[in-house]
Design a protein around this motif. Structure first.
Motif, PDB file in Angstrom:
ATOM      1  N   ARG A 164      34.739  17.729 -17.959  1.00  0.00           N
ATOM      2  CA  ARG A 164      35.342  19.045 -18.199  1.00  0.00           C
ATOM      3  C   ARG A 164      36.672  18.943 -18.935  1.00  0.00           C
ATOM      4  O   ARG A 164      37.184  19.940 -19.449  1.00  0.00           O
ATOM      5  N   LEU A 165      37.236  17.728 -18.971  1.00  0.00           N
ATOM      6  CA  LEU A 165      38.492  17.503 -19.694  1.00  0.00           C
ATOM      7  C   LEU A 165      38.242  16.731 -20.984  1.00  0.00           C
ATOM      8  O   LEU A 165      39.102  16.001 -21.453  1.00  0.00           O
ATOM      9  N   SER A 166      37.064  16.904 -21.558  1.00  0.00           N
ATOM     10  CA  SER A 166      36.692  16.111 -22.741  1.00  0.00           C
ATOM     11  C   SER A 166      37.658  16.296 -23.901  1.00  0.00           C
ATOM     12  O   SER A 166      37.851  15.388 -24.703  1.00  0.00           O
ATOM     13  N   ALA A 167      38.306  17.448 -23.974  1.00  0.00           N
ATOM     14  CA  ALA A 167      39.271  17.676 -25.060  1.00  0.00           C
ATOM     15  C   ALA A 167      40.479  16.758 -24.945  1.00  0.00           C
ATOM     16  O   ALA A 167      41.192  16.533 -25.923  1.00  0.00           O
ATOM     17  N   MET A 168      40.694  16.180 -23.754  1.00  0.00           N
ATOM     18  CA  MET A 168      41.851  15.313 -23.537  1.00  0.00           C
ATOM     19  C   MET A 168      41.507  13.833 -23.711  1.00  0.00           C
ATOM     20  O   MET A 168      42.339  12.976 -23.425  1.00  0.00           O
ATOM     21  N   HIS A 169      40.315  13.535 -24.163  1.00  0.00           N
ATOM     22  CA  HIS A 169      39.888  12.139 -24.271  1.00  0.00           C
ATOM     23  C   HIS A 169      40.476  11.425 -25.480  1.00  0.00           C
ATOM     24  O   HIS A 169      40.301  10.221 -25.633  1.00  0.00           O
ATOM     25  N   THR A 170      41.126  12.157 -26.366  1.00  0.00           N
ATOM     26  CA  THR A 170      41.796  11.554 -27.518  1.00  0.00           C
ATOM     27  C   THR A 170      43.176  12.196 -27.661  1.00  0.00           C
ATOM     28  O   THR A 170      43.529  13.104 -26.916  1.00  0.00           O
ATOM     29  N   HIS A 171      43.928  11.701 -28.622  1.00  0.00           N
ATOM     30  CA  HIS A 171      45.256  12.233 -28.953  1.00  0.00           C
ATOM     31  C   HIS A 171      46.344  11.752 -27.979  1.00  0.00           C
ATOM     32  O   HIS A 171      46.040  11.275 -26.887  1.00  0.00           O
ATOM     33  N   PRO A 172      47.606  11.870 -28.385  1.00  0.00           N
ATOM     34  CA  PRO A 172      48.723  11.359 -27.569  1.00  0.00           C
ATOM     35  C   PRO A 172      48.810  12.016 -26.201  1.00  0.00           C
ATOM     36  O   PRO A 172      48.408  13.168 -26.014  1.00  0.00           O
ATOM     37  N   LEU A 173      49.374  11.272 -25.255  1.00  0.00           N
ATOM     38  CA  LEU A 173      49.514  11.734 -23.871  1.00  0.00           C
ATOM     39  C   LEU A 173      50.999  11.805 -23.511  1.00  0.00           C
ATOM     40  O   LEU A 173      51.743  10.859 -23.736  1.00  0.00           O
ATOM     41  N   HIS A 174      51.417  12.936 -22.964  1.00  0.00           N
ATOM     42  CA  HIS A 174      52.796  13.135 -22.520  1.00  0.00           C
ATOM     43  C   HIS A 174      52.777  13.428 -21.023  1.00  0.00           C
ATOM     44  O   HIS A 174      52.078  14.352 -20.586  1.00  0.00           O
TER      45      HIS A 174
END
Length: 199
Positions: A164-174
């Protein structure tokens, strides 16, 4: 004082009823979820990034495919979902600091982001206890970060693997912590330290 003593006498595991979770508030694009990992459960408020309408997107210099950030927030004592704060006589006066309000503030600071606000797994009165992230923590929410038995990074990783959090599987993390939530960030630092032979 008596009211605070009564609040502090029992530690409660935070659970929202099934009808209140896995719901989507269309007007604010906020999704309430329960995420289970091998470490335990955490309820979260998830706000996936929504690209602007096509007309606005043409004028924007932001490339949504490369510029989306992932922002994760760990709150402090008292902070909770709005509905819970409004029900509590002890903390309803702090309702403006509910997780939904914090989400709106963070979205204004990070306009192109997927946002995840993580509730503590339990509370002792109004003290937030992030026991799923910090193993050495007591009922007064006092904790000692540790190289040993570090579960924080693994718990967060498994949470982010939720489909359900697939949109967060890439890109920078803060990672952002406020007050008691900073304990979680401190534990992450200990676990990631090169001297940690337990990782």
């Amino acid at each position: 004082e008596k009211k605070i003593e009564n609040i502090m006498t029992s530690s409660t595991t935070l659970k929202t009823t099934a009808t209140e979770l896995d719901t989507h508030d269309e007007s604010t694009n906020m999704v309430y979820l329960t995420i289970t990992t091998s470490i335990g459960d955490n309820e979260v408020l998830y706000c996936p990034y929504q690209p602007p309408p096509m007309d606005d997107a043409k004028e924007s210099v932001v490339d949504a495919q490369t510029a989306v950030d992932n922002v994760i927030f760990f709150g402090g004592d008292v902070q909770d979902f709005k509905q819970h704060m409004q029900r509590s006589l002890a903390i309803h006066e702090y309702g403006e600091y509910c997780l939904e309000s914090v989400a709106e503030i963070l979205q204004s600071k990070f306009p192109v982001c997927n946002l995840l606000l993580i509730r503590p797994c339990r509370q002792n009165g109004f003290l937030s206890i992030f026991a799923n992230f910090v193993a050495d923590i007591d009922e007064r929410a006092q904790c000692r970060p540790s190289y040993k038995n570090g579960v924080g990074c693994r718990h967060l990783y498994e949470m982010l693997c939720d489909k359900r959090l697939s949109a967060m599987h890439t890109h920078p993390l803060h990672l952002i912590g406020f007050s008691r939530g900073v304990n979680v960030l401190t534990q992450f630092i200990y676990e990631a330290d090169h001297r940690n032979k337990q990782r």
